[in-house]
Design a protein around this motif. Sequence first.
Motif, PDB file in Angstrom:
ATOM      1  N   ALA A  65       0.894  -1.064   0.011  1.00 33.76           N
ATOM      2  CA  ALA A  65       0.145   0.086  -0.061  1.00 33.76           C
ATOM      3  C   ALA A  65       1.003   1.260   0.074  1.00 33.76           C
ATOM      4  CB  ALA A  65      -0.897  -0.024   1.300  1.00 33.76           C
ATOM      5  N   LYS A  67       0.568   4.296   0.113  1.00 36.85           N
ATOM      6  CA  LYS A  67       0.202   5.589   0.723  1.00 36.85           C
ATOM      7  C   LYS A  67       1.102   5.791   1.949  1.00 36.85           C
ATOM      8  CE  LYS A  67      -3.495   3.306   1.060  1.00 36.85           C
ATOM      9  NZ  LYS A  67      -4.728   2.575   1.147  1.00 36.85           N
ATOM     10  N   GLU A  86      -0.447  -0.960  -4.518  1.00 35.28           N
ATOM     11  CA  GLU A  86      -1.559  -0.463  -4.573  1.00 35.28           C
ATOM     12  C   GLU A  86      -1.325   1.195  -4.546  1.00 35.28           C
ATOM     13  OE1 GLU A  86      -2.946   1.325  -1.178  1.00 35.28           O
ATOM     14  OE2 GLU A  86      -4.974   0.968  -1.282  1.00 35.28           O
ATOM     15  N   HIS A 206     -12.470  -6.931  -2.286  1.00 35.50           N
ATOM     16  CA  HIS A 206     -11.476  -6.379  -1.566  1.00 35.50           C
ATOM     17  C   HIS A 206     -12.421  -5.972  -0.224  1.00 35.50           C
ATOM     18  CE1 HIS A 206      -9.497  -2.766   0.260  1.00 35.50           C
ATOM     19  NE2 HIS A 206      -8.663  -3.453  -0.055  1.00 35.50           N
ATOM     20  N   GLY A 210      -8.985  -1.697   8.757  1.00 30.49           N
ATOM     21  CA  GLY A 210      -8.433  -0.826   9.741  1.00 30.49           C
ATOM     22  C   GLY A 210      -6.887  -0.843   9.713  1.00 30.49           C
ATOM     23  N   SER A 211      -6.309  -0.281  10.615  1.00 30.60           N
ATOM     24  CA  SER A 211      -4.952   0.111  10.569  1.00 30.60           C
ATOM     25  C   SER A 211      -4.231  -0.169  12.070  1.00 30.60           C
ATOM     26  CB  SER A 211      -4.427   1.356   9.759  1.00 30.60           C
ATOM     27  OG  SER A 211      -3.011   1.475   9.416  1.00 30.60           O
ATOM     28  N   GLY A 248      -4.776  -4.453   4.485  1.00 25.38           N
ATOM     29  CA  GLY A 248      -3.772  -4.365   5.382  1.00 25.38           C
ATOM     30  C   GLY A 248      -4.002  -4.120   6.630  1.00 25.38           C
ATOM     31  N   GLY A 249      -3.217  -3.351   7.593  1.00 29.08           N
ATOM     32  CA  GLY A 249      -3.456  -3.088   8.645  1.00 29.08           C
ATOM     33  C   GLY A 249      -2.605  -3.764  10.077  1.00 29.08           C
ATOM     34  N   PHE A 250      -1.617  -4.304   9.469  1.00 28.02           N
ATOM     35  CA  PHE A 250      -0.977  -4.962  10.696  1.00 28.02           C
ATOM     36  C   PHE A 250      -0.086  -4.203  11.537  1.00 28.02           C
ATOM     37  CE2 PHE A 250      -0.772  -7.689   6.671  1.00 28.02           C
ATOM     38  CZ  PHE A 250      -2.361  -8.093   7.046  1.00 28.02           C
ATOM     39  N   PRO A 292      -0.521  -4.892   2.900  1.00 24.21           N
ATOM     40  CA  PRO A 292       0.077  -3.937   3.934  1.00 24.21           C
ATOM     41  C   PRO A 292       0.886  -2.885   3.464  1.00 24.21           C
ATOM     42  CG  PRO A 292       1.343  -6.017   3.418  1.00 24.21           C
ATOM     43  CD  PRO A 292       0.116  -6.146   2.582  1.00 24.21           C
ATOM     44  N   GLY A 293       0.961  -1.794   4.429  1.00 23.93           N
ATOM     45  CA  GLY A 293       1.660  -0.584   4.173  1.00 23.93           C
ATOM     46  C   GLY A 293       2.838  -0.446   5.155  1.00 23.93           C
ATOM     47  N   ARG A 294       2.089  -0.028   6.469  1.00 25.64           N
ATOM     48  CA  ARG A 294       2.936   0.383   7.641  1.00 25.64           C
ATOM     49  C   ARG A 294       3.793  -0.688   7.781  1.00 25.64           C
ATOM     50  NH1 ARG A 294       0.764   3.639  11.596  1.00 25.64           N
ATOM     51  NH2 ARG A 294      -1.319   3.050  10.693  1.00 25.64           N
ATOM     52  N   ARG A 331       2.042  13.176  12.865  1.00 25.16           N
ATOM     53  CA  ARG A 331       1.292  12.061  13.257  1.00 25.16           C
ATOM     54  C   ARG A 331       1.056  12.226  15.048  1.00 25.16           C
ATOM     55  NH1 ARG A 331       2.461   7.224  13.915  1.00 25.16           N
ATOM     56  NH2 ARG A 331       0.454   6.131  13.339  1.00 25.16           N
ATOM     57  N   TYR A 391       3.706   6.766   6.693  1.00 23.37           N
ATOM     58  CA  TYR A 391       3.204   7.806   7.097  1.00 23.37           C
ATOM     59  C   TYR A 391       3.654   8.938   7.742  1.00 23.37           C
ATOM     60  CZ  TYR A 391      -0.478   4.082   6.202  1.00 23.37           C
ATOM     61  OH  TYR A 391      -0.911   3.110   5.523  1.00 23.37           O
ATOM     62  N   MET A 395       2.927  12.059   4.493  1.00 28.80           N
ATOM     63  CA  MET A 395       1.795  12.893   5.107  1.00 28.80           C
ATOM     64  C   MET A 395       2.539  14.167   5.343  1.00 28.80           C
ATOM     65  SD  MET A 395      -0.299  10.215   7.703  1.00 28.80           S
ATOM     66  CE  MET A 395      -1.423  11.633   8.341  1.00 28.80           C
TER      67      MET A 395
HETATM   68  N1  LLP Z   1      -5.283  -0.762   1.928  1.00 24.41           N
HETATM   69  C1  LLP Z   1      -6.456   0.145   2.281  1.00 24.41           C
HETATM   70  C2  LLP Z   1      -7.559   0.221   1.281  1.00 24.41           C
HETATM   71  C3  LLP Z   1      -6.059   1.093   3.140  1.00 24.41           C
HETATM   72  O1  LLP Z   1      -6.938   2.220   3.275  1.00 24.41           O
HETATM   73  C4  LLP Z   1      -4.690   1.355   4.058  1.00 24.41           C
HETATM   74  C5  LLP Z   1      -4.602   2.073   4.766  1.00 24.41           C
HETATM   75  C6  LLP Z   1      -4.114  -0.009   3.721  1.00 24.41           C
HETATM   76  C7  LLP Z   1      -4.317  -1.047   2.812  1.00 24.41           C
HETATM   77  C8  LLP Z   1      -2.698  -0.062   4.230  1.00 24.41           C
HETATM   78  O2  LLP Z   1      -2.805  -0.118   5.828  1.00 24.41           O
HETATM   79  P1  LLP Z   1      -1.586  -0.550   6.821  1.00 24.41           P
HETATM   80  O3  LLP Z   1      -1.001  -1.896   6.455  1.00 24.41           O
HETATM   81  O4  LLP Z   1      -0.591   0.523   6.372  1.00 24.41           O
HETATM   82  O5  LLP Z   1      -2.026  -0.290   8.082  1.00 24.41           O
HETATM   83  N2  LLP Z   1      -2.202   8.027   8.256  1.00 24.41           N
HETATM   84  C9  LLP Z   1      -2.413   6.877   9.325  1.00 24.41           C
HETATM   85  C10 LLP Z   1      -2.843   5.393   8.653  1.00 24.41           C
HETATM   86  C11 LLP Z   1      -4.063   5.532   7.613  1.00 24.41           C
HETATM   87  C12 LLP Z   1      -4.262   4.242   6.912  1.00 24.41           C
HETATM   88  C13 LLP Z   1      -5.180   4.254   5.782  1.00 24.41           C
HETATM   89  N3  LLP Z   1      -5.290   2.876   5.100  1.00 24.41           N
HETATM   90  C14 LLP Z   1      -1.364   6.662  10.236  1.00 24.41           C
HETATM   91  O6  LLP Z   1      -0.322   7.647  10.131  1.00 24.41           O
HETATM   92  O7  LLP Z   1      -1.441   5.923  11.141  1.00 24.41           O
END
Ligand code: LLP
Length: 432
Positions: A65, A67, A86, A206, A210-211, A248-250, A292-294, A331, A391, A395
């Motif tokens: 991810a 972002k 993504e 899909h 959450g994150s 994602g969200g781990f 996953p992103g984070r 953050r 992030y 950001m």
């Molecule tokens: N897929 C989708 C559709 C998402 O909306 C997100 C995160 C991910 C994957 C990736 O999630 P991760 O594995 O990174 O948790 N700015 C916030 C986090 C926002 C997450 C938004 N979506 C922060 O700094 O904690």
Amino acid sequence: MFVSDCLSVNENGHLTISGCDTVDLAQQYGTALYVMSEDKIRDTCRRYKSSFDQHYAGNGAPIYASKAFSCKEICRIVTSEGLELEVVSGGELYTALAAGVDPKIIHFQGNNKSLEEIAYAIDSGVGDIVVDNFSELRRIEALSAQKGVTTKISMRIKPGIDAHTHQFIRTGQIDSKFGFALETGEAFEAVKEAVAAEHVELTGLHCHIGSQIFDISPFVLAAEVMLGFYNKIYVELGKKLTHLNLGGGFGIKYKNADASVPYENYMSRVSGAVHAACEKYGLQIPKIYIEPGRSIVGEAGITLYTVGDIKEIPSVRNYVAVDGGMYENPRYALYQSDYTCLVANRAAEPRKYRATIAGKCCESGDLIQEGVKIQKPEIGDILAVLSTGAYNYSMASNYNRNPRPACVMVSGGTSRVIIKGETYADLIRNDL
Ligand code: LLP
């Protein structure tokens, strides 16, 4: 000792990241400075990939991810490790394409993609547009018809699981701006419309619950709910989809006290649920994605600052001011996020000094962390904030017309700039 295994302390008592002395990095590249460990990122990608080989016989892939941290080099690194990508905006798509990423492995997300962004994705041959709502579905259908193409889409579903508080609850109707609701029948209506549409080809489903989630149970439940829906589409509409993206969200470690779950545990429990559900429904196991992103980049990154001032207010608090702030890491100001902070050039000393790390922006809320224990600092010391890989850069802003810092990638004791620091000239580039 540290939140991330790419960090250590050398014989000079300096913090190191992937074999590079952080004090040297600060001197060579200046501060504020984002530093990312390529070794750690690649290692994480490989752990995810090998879990897919183990649990799904390779029938699936992690999708990064972007972002969490988007730039050309990260796109090149993660895709060279076999991850897909993504993107959630025309800008992230542009970055990925500029990095040479094969459009077929790009998944385009977003709850309000503009017509221009949709056209850009179609024209670029993006492999999967993840549709968020009915108007978007109709826009994609109309545009595809106009262009005489068939566009591959999947659908973002709200599975009715709220995992944001580390506990999960089923909700009758989820209050979220993302995706089609399952409980109300909206998702099924959308699928019917997509299946009937002539210029889109629905290939998958899909969800993303959450994150920064540590508990595995909501992910398991999401997989079960999504496979139930996947099966309903086959049984009631005769439509066989090919993939399921479980999002994602781990959670990652910001503090040593964070009990992060190894991805391997997540992968084995969720794949167990996927296999069991497919057996129950007599379904062939779909291609499974996670997003996953984070957890790919978060622990791989640190930020280095120079301490510019120390303001000790008796009986109140000690402000340690650094040459960054909410413009490059918003953050804490946004979410009161935890971070581990330390004085990089005194990393071997005990952390006994209670400090509030303040940025240089003109507002009181511009803090990086409050009331953390660090080594007793002096002006000119290098302060490190850990787990800033996700992030933070993505950001960042130019608030107070501060130029965004450079980002340096380190690997096996070597370093290279992957994003140049902005200059004052960059700040007025678009001013007329
Ligand atoms: N897929 C989708 C559709 C998402 O909306 C997100 C995160 C991910 C994957 C990736 O999630 P991760 O594995 O990174 O948790 N700015 C916030 C986090 C926002 C997450 C938004 N979506 C922060 O700094 O904690």
